[in-house]
Design a protein around this motif. Structure first.
Motif, PDB file in Angstrom:
ATOM      1  N   LYS A   9       0.709  -1.313   0.027  1.00 61.78           N
ATOM      2  CA  LYS A   9       0.121  -0.128  -0.088  1.00 61.78           C
ATOM      3  C   LYS A   9       0.823   1.293   0.022  1.00 61.78           C
ATOM      4  CE  LYS A   9      -4.450  -0.704   1.933  1.00 61.78           C
ATOM      5  NZ  LYS A   9      -5.645  -0.191   2.731  1.00 61.78           N
ATOM      6  N   PRO A  10       0.353   2.236  -0.763  1.00 62.44           N
ATOM      7  CA  PRO A  10       1.253   3.479  -0.898  1.00 62.44           C
ATOM      8  C   PRO A  10       1.152   3.989   0.552  1.00 62.44           C
ATOM      9  CG  PRO A  10      -0.232   3.497  -2.645  1.00 62.44           C
ATOM     10  CD  PRO A  10      -0.389   2.387  -1.941  1.00 62.44           C
ATOM     11  N   GLU A  11       2.051   4.771   0.956  1.00 61.53           N
ATOM     12  CA  GLU A  11       2.185   5.550   2.540  1.00 61.53           C
ATOM     13  C   GLU A  11       0.971   6.237   2.491  1.00 61.53           C
ATOM     14  OE1 GLU A  11       4.536   9.090   3.893  1.00 61.53           O
ATOM     15  OE2 GLU A  11       5.376   7.967   2.170  1.00 61.53           O
ATOM     16  N   THR A  12       0.481   7.055   1.438  1.00 65.19           N
ATOM     17  CA  THR A  12      -0.536   7.844   1.518  1.00 65.19           C
ATOM     18  C   THR A  12      -2.247   7.357   1.528  1.00 65.19           C
ATOM     19  OG1 THR A  12      -0.511   8.374  -0.626  1.00 65.19           O
ATOM     20  CG2 THR A  12       0.730   9.856   0.639  1.00 65.19           C
ATOM     21  N   GLU A  13      -2.050   6.162   1.469  1.00 63.34           N
ATOM     22  CA  GLU A  13      -3.288   5.586   1.315  1.00 63.34           C
ATOM     23  C   GLU A  13      -3.773   4.423   2.466  1.00 63.34           C
ATOM     24  OE1 GLU A  13      -4.006   3.642  -2.574  1.00 63.34           O
ATOM     25  OE2 GLU A  13      -3.355   5.366  -3.514  1.00 63.34           O
ATOM     26  N   VAL A  14      -2.927   4.587   3.461  1.00 61.77           N
ATOM     27  CA  VAL A  14      -3.174   3.694   4.561  1.00 61.77           C
ATOM     28  C   VAL A  14      -4.159   4.650   5.668  1.00 61.77           C
ATOM     29  CG1 VAL A  14      -1.421   2.153   4.596  1.00 61.77           C
ATOM     30  CG2 VAL A  14      -1.048   4.545   5.742  1.00 61.77           C
ATOM     31  N   SER A  15      -5.130   4.024   6.056  1.00 62.17           N
ATOM     32  CA  SER A  15      -6.041   4.698   7.069  1.00 62.17           C
ATOM     33  C   SER A  15      -5.552   5.624   8.040  1.00 62.17           C
ATOM     34  CB  SER A  15      -6.940   3.775   7.799  1.00 62.17           C
ATOM     35  OG  SER A  15      -6.451   2.789   8.651  1.00 62.17           O
ATOM     36  N   TRP A  16      -4.137   5.432   8.547  1.00 54.91           N
ATOM     37  CA  TRP A  16      -3.783   6.387   9.786  1.00 54.91           C
ATOM     38  C   TRP A  16      -2.696   7.402   8.911  1.00 54.91           C
ATOM     39  CZ3 TRP A  16      -2.945   0.841   8.835  1.00 54.91           C
ATOM     40  CH2 TRP A  16      -1.867   0.533   8.338  1.00 54.91           C
ATOM     41  N   PHE A  17      -2.879   7.440   7.715  1.00 54.31           N
ATOM     42  CA  PHE A  17      -1.791   8.359   7.123  1.00 54.31           C
ATOM     43  C   PHE A  17      -2.363  10.093   7.585  1.00 54.31           C
ATOM     44  CE2 PHE A  17      -1.301  11.598   3.778  1.00 54.31           C
ATOM     45  CZ  PHE A  17       0.159  11.703   3.738  1.00 54.31           C
ATOM     46  N   GLN A  18      -1.433  10.824   7.932  1.00 50.95           N
ATOM     47  CA  GLN A  18      -1.632  12.214   8.234  1.00 50.95           C
ATOM     48  C   GLN A  18      -0.392  12.933   7.471  1.00 50.95           C
ATOM     49  OE1 GLN A  18      -1.177  11.517  12.501  1.00 50.95           O
ATOM     50  NE2 GLN A  18      -3.245  12.866  12.568  1.00 50.95           N
ATOM     51  N   GLU A  19      -0.678  14.047   6.690  1.00 49.91           N
ATOM     52  CA  GLU A  19       0.357  14.827   6.136  1.00 49.91           C
ATOM     53  C   GLU A  19       1.257  15.412   7.258  1.00 49.91           C
ATOM     54  OE1 GLU A  19       0.210  15.436   2.511  1.00 49.91           O
ATOM     55  OE2 GLU A  19       2.171  16.127   3.054  1.00 49.91           O
ATOM     56  N   ARG A  20       0.338  16.105   8.250  1.00 46.57           N
ATOM     57  CA  ARG A  20       0.933  16.557   9.424  1.00 46.57           C
ATOM     58  C   ARG A  20       0.182  16.176  10.771  1.00 46.57           C
ATOM     59  NH1 ARG A  20       3.813  21.319  10.813  1.00 46.57           N
ATOM     60  NH2 ARG A  20       2.809  21.991  12.906  1.00 46.57           N
ATOM     61  N   PRO A  21       1.106  15.481  11.597  1.00 46.32           N
ATOM     62  CA  PRO A  21       0.276  14.775  12.582  1.00 46.32           C
ATOM     63  C   PRO A  21       0.230  15.827  13.701  1.00 46.32           C
ATOM     64  CG  PRO A  21       2.500  14.035  12.723  1.00 46.32           C
ATOM     65  CD  PRO A  21       2.430  14.944  11.345  1.00 46.32           C
ATOM     66  N   ALA A  79     -10.067   5.644  20.264  1.00 50.04           N
ATOM     67  CA  ALA A  79     -11.069   5.950  21.533  1.00 50.04           C
ATOM     68  C   ALA A  79     -11.933   5.053  21.784  1.00 50.04           C
ATOM     69  CB  ALA A  79     -11.717   7.385  21.502  1.00 50.04           C
ATOM     70  N   ALA A  80     -12.791   5.039  23.053  1.00 50.72           N
ATOM     71  CA  ALA A  80     -13.745   3.919  23.434  1.00 50.72           C
ATOM     72  C   ALA A  80     -14.855   3.917  22.357  1.00 50.72           C
ATOM     73  CB  ALA A  80     -14.306   4.416  24.870  1.00 50.72           C
ATOM     74  N   HIS A 115     -10.120  11.709  13.601  1.00 53.61           N
ATOM     75  CA  HIS A 115      -8.805  11.625  12.442  1.00 53.61           C
ATOM     76  C   HIS A 115      -9.559  11.275  11.089  1.00 53.61           C
ATOM     77  CE1 HIS A 115      -5.772   9.992   9.932  1.00 53.61           C
ATOM     78  NE2 HIS A 115      -6.173   8.909   9.768  1.00 53.61           N
ATOM     79  N   LEU A 116      -9.527  12.103  10.114  1.00 53.44           N
ATOM     80  CA  LEU A 116     -10.038  11.860   8.966  1.00 53.44           C
ATOM     81  C   LEU A 116      -9.163  10.928   8.056  1.00 53.44           C
ATOM     82  CD1 LEU A 116     -12.845  12.608   7.182  1.00 53.44           C
ATOM     83  CD2 LEU A 116     -11.343  14.368   6.128  1.00 53.44           C
ATOM     84  N   THR A 117      -9.770   9.641   7.763  1.00 52.00           N
ATOM     85  CA  THR A 117      -8.867   8.807   7.065  1.00 52.00           C
ATOM     86  C   THR A 117      -8.615   9.161   5.391  1.00 52.00           C
ATOM     87  OG1 THR A 117     -10.480   7.208   6.163  1.00 52.00           O
ATOM     88  CG2 THR A 117      -9.806   6.817   8.370  1.00 52.00           C
ATOM     89  N   GLY A 124     -11.959   9.089   3.763  1.00 47.30           N
ATOM     90  CA  GLY A 124     -12.912  10.005   4.054  1.00 47.30           C
ATOM     91  C   GLY A 124     -13.802   9.727   5.330  1.00 47.30           C
ATOM     92  N   LYS A 125     -13.213   8.428   6.113  1.00 45.06           N
ATOM     93  CA  LYS A 125     -14.074   7.958   7.190  1.00 45.06           C
ATOM     94  C   LYS A 125     -13.328   8.801   8.439  1.00 45.06           C
ATOM     95  CE  LYS A 125     -15.741   3.697   5.954  1.00 45.06           C
ATOM     96  NZ  LYS A 125     -15.236   2.321   5.718  1.00 45.06           N
ATOM     97  N   VAL A 126     -14.176   9.074   9.696  1.00 47.20           N
ATOM     98  CA  VAL A 126     -13.855   9.672  10.724  1.00 47.20           C
ATOM     99  C   VAL A 126     -13.376   8.703  11.782  1.00 47.20           C
ATOM    100  CG1 VAL A 126     -14.333  10.996  12.641  1.00 47.20           C
ATOM    101  CG2 VAL A 126     -14.850  11.910  10.438  1.00 47.20           C
ATOM    102  N   GLN A 127     -12.338   8.717  12.383  1.00 47.17           N
ATOM    103  CA  GLN A 127     -12.096   7.724  13.366  1.00 47.17           C
ATOM    104  C   GLN A 127     -11.441   8.418  14.672  1.00 47.17           C
ATOM    105  OE1 GLN A 127      -8.379   5.684  11.715  1.00 47.17           O
ATOM    106  NE2 GLN A 127      -9.610   4.081  10.909  1.00 47.17           N
ATOM    107  N   LYS A 128     -11.870   8.117  15.808  1.00 41.44           N
ATOM    108  CA  LYS A 128     -11.929   8.821  16.945  1.00 41.44           C
ATOM    109  C   LYS A 128     -10.629   8.163  17.727  1.00 41.44           C
ATOM    110  CE  LYS A 128     -16.690  10.422  17.584  1.00 41.44           C
ATOM    111  NZ  LYS A 128     -16.263  12.156  17.654  1.00 41.44           N
ATOM    112  N   PHE A 129      -9.685   9.028  17.899  1.00 38.31           N
ATOM    113  CA  PHE A 129      -8.541   8.667  18.842  1.00 38.31           C
ATOM    114  C   PHE A 129      -8.347   9.615  20.302  1.00 38.31           C
ATOM    115  CE2 PHE A 129      -5.070   6.910  16.462  1.00 38.31           C
ATOM    116  CZ  PHE A 129      -5.606   6.849  15.132  1.00 38.31           C
ATOM    117  N   GLN A 130      -7.646   8.978  21.353  1.00 31.22           N
ATOM    118  CA  GLN A 130      -7.607   9.244  22.723  1.00 31.22           C
ATOM    119  C   GLN A 130      -6.386   9.172  22.882  1.00 31.22           C
ATOM    120  OE1 GLN A 130     -10.012  10.141  25.095  1.00 31.22           O
ATOM    121  NE2 GLN A 130      -8.260  11.084  25.730  1.00 31.22           N
TER     122      GLN A 130
END
Ligand SMILES: C[S@@+](CC[C@H](N)C(=O)[O-])C[C@H]1O[C@@H](n2cnc3c(N)ncnc32)[C@H](O)[C@@H]1O
Length: 203
Positions: free
Chosen positions: A14-26, A147-148, A185-187, A190-196
């Motif tokens: 998988k290209p680095e930019t296509e994994v669900s956890w990718f962030q241009e700027r964390p 997150a929970a 986090h927006l993957t 285009g999905k939102v993932q809640k992080f804690q």
């Protein structure tokens, strides 16, 4: 498939930019690192850093003692290729954090989306003990998980989800909670993932 094979396969296919956890700027990680108040010569380790761009941003900010650890050599290679000659300014460790013995201590431990894969209590205990061994009193740790009310899986693998108190409790009594942060986090899909995130200090 074992852990190492799973992650090698992910980064090889998988290209680095296509994994669900990718962030241009964390942003959350950078914000929390700023809140620690550590100086540019602080020794910082990014646990399960993978191909994350956190290291690029920390180099840009002038941090000089950076280490990235990941179970997948393929992930580290991706990051090294992206950084080019700047990769030589970073220490790279290919290891499973649950089997790794730190040969040095650090001022700051950062983990985004790695601890949550440890669904086995013995692995979580080992991880917490390793984090405690890697940080002298006063050292800080930033750990971010789903997150929970976050997703039940990450990269197709089951995860443990945490509220801030439950996450901090995994590291007590060697660590004391200093602050928390939540992120939507927006993957790339285009999905939102809640992080804690929890920021903790070694007691
Ligand atoms: C969801 S990704 C997050 C990557 C990075 N922290 C980020 O935020 O972009 C999880 C990362 O942890 C690594 N990983 C998974 N289990 C690990 C383990 N037991 N020890 C070290 N790294 C691990 C994977 O190879 C992958 O790079």
């Amino acid at each position: 498939m074992d852990r190492h094979a799973h992650w090698q396969d992910v980064y090889r296919t998988k290209p680095e930019t296509e994994v669900s956890w990718f962030q241009e700027r964390p942003e959350s990680s950078l914000e929390l690192i700023q809140r620690t108040g550590v100086g540019h010569t602080a020794a910082i380790i990014d646990i399960g850093g993978g191909a994350s761009r956190l290291v690029d941003h920390l180099l840009d900010q002038g941090f000089t003692r950076l280490t990235v650890l990941d179970i997948a050599e393929a992930a580290l290679t991706r990051a090294q290729e992206r950084l080019g000659e700047r990769a030589g300014r970073v220490s790279w460790v290919a290891a499973d954090v649950t089997q790794w013995k730190p040969g040095a201590t650090f001022d700051l431990w950062h983990d985004r989306a790695v601890f949550h894969f440890l669904t086995d209590a013995a692995d979580r205990r080992t991880y917490a003990d390793t984090m405690a061994a890697a940080l002298p009193a006063g050292g800080q740790a930033i750990v971010g998980t789903f997150a929970a009310d976050g997703p039940e899986k990450c990269s197709g693998l089951p995860v443990c989800r945490y509220a801030a108190e439950a996450l901090a409790a995994e590291f007590a009594p060697q660590f004391h909670l200093l602050g928390t942060l939540t992120e939507d986090h927006l993957t790339p899909a285009g999905k939102v993932q809640k992080f804690q995130f929890c920021r903790m200090i070694r007691t």
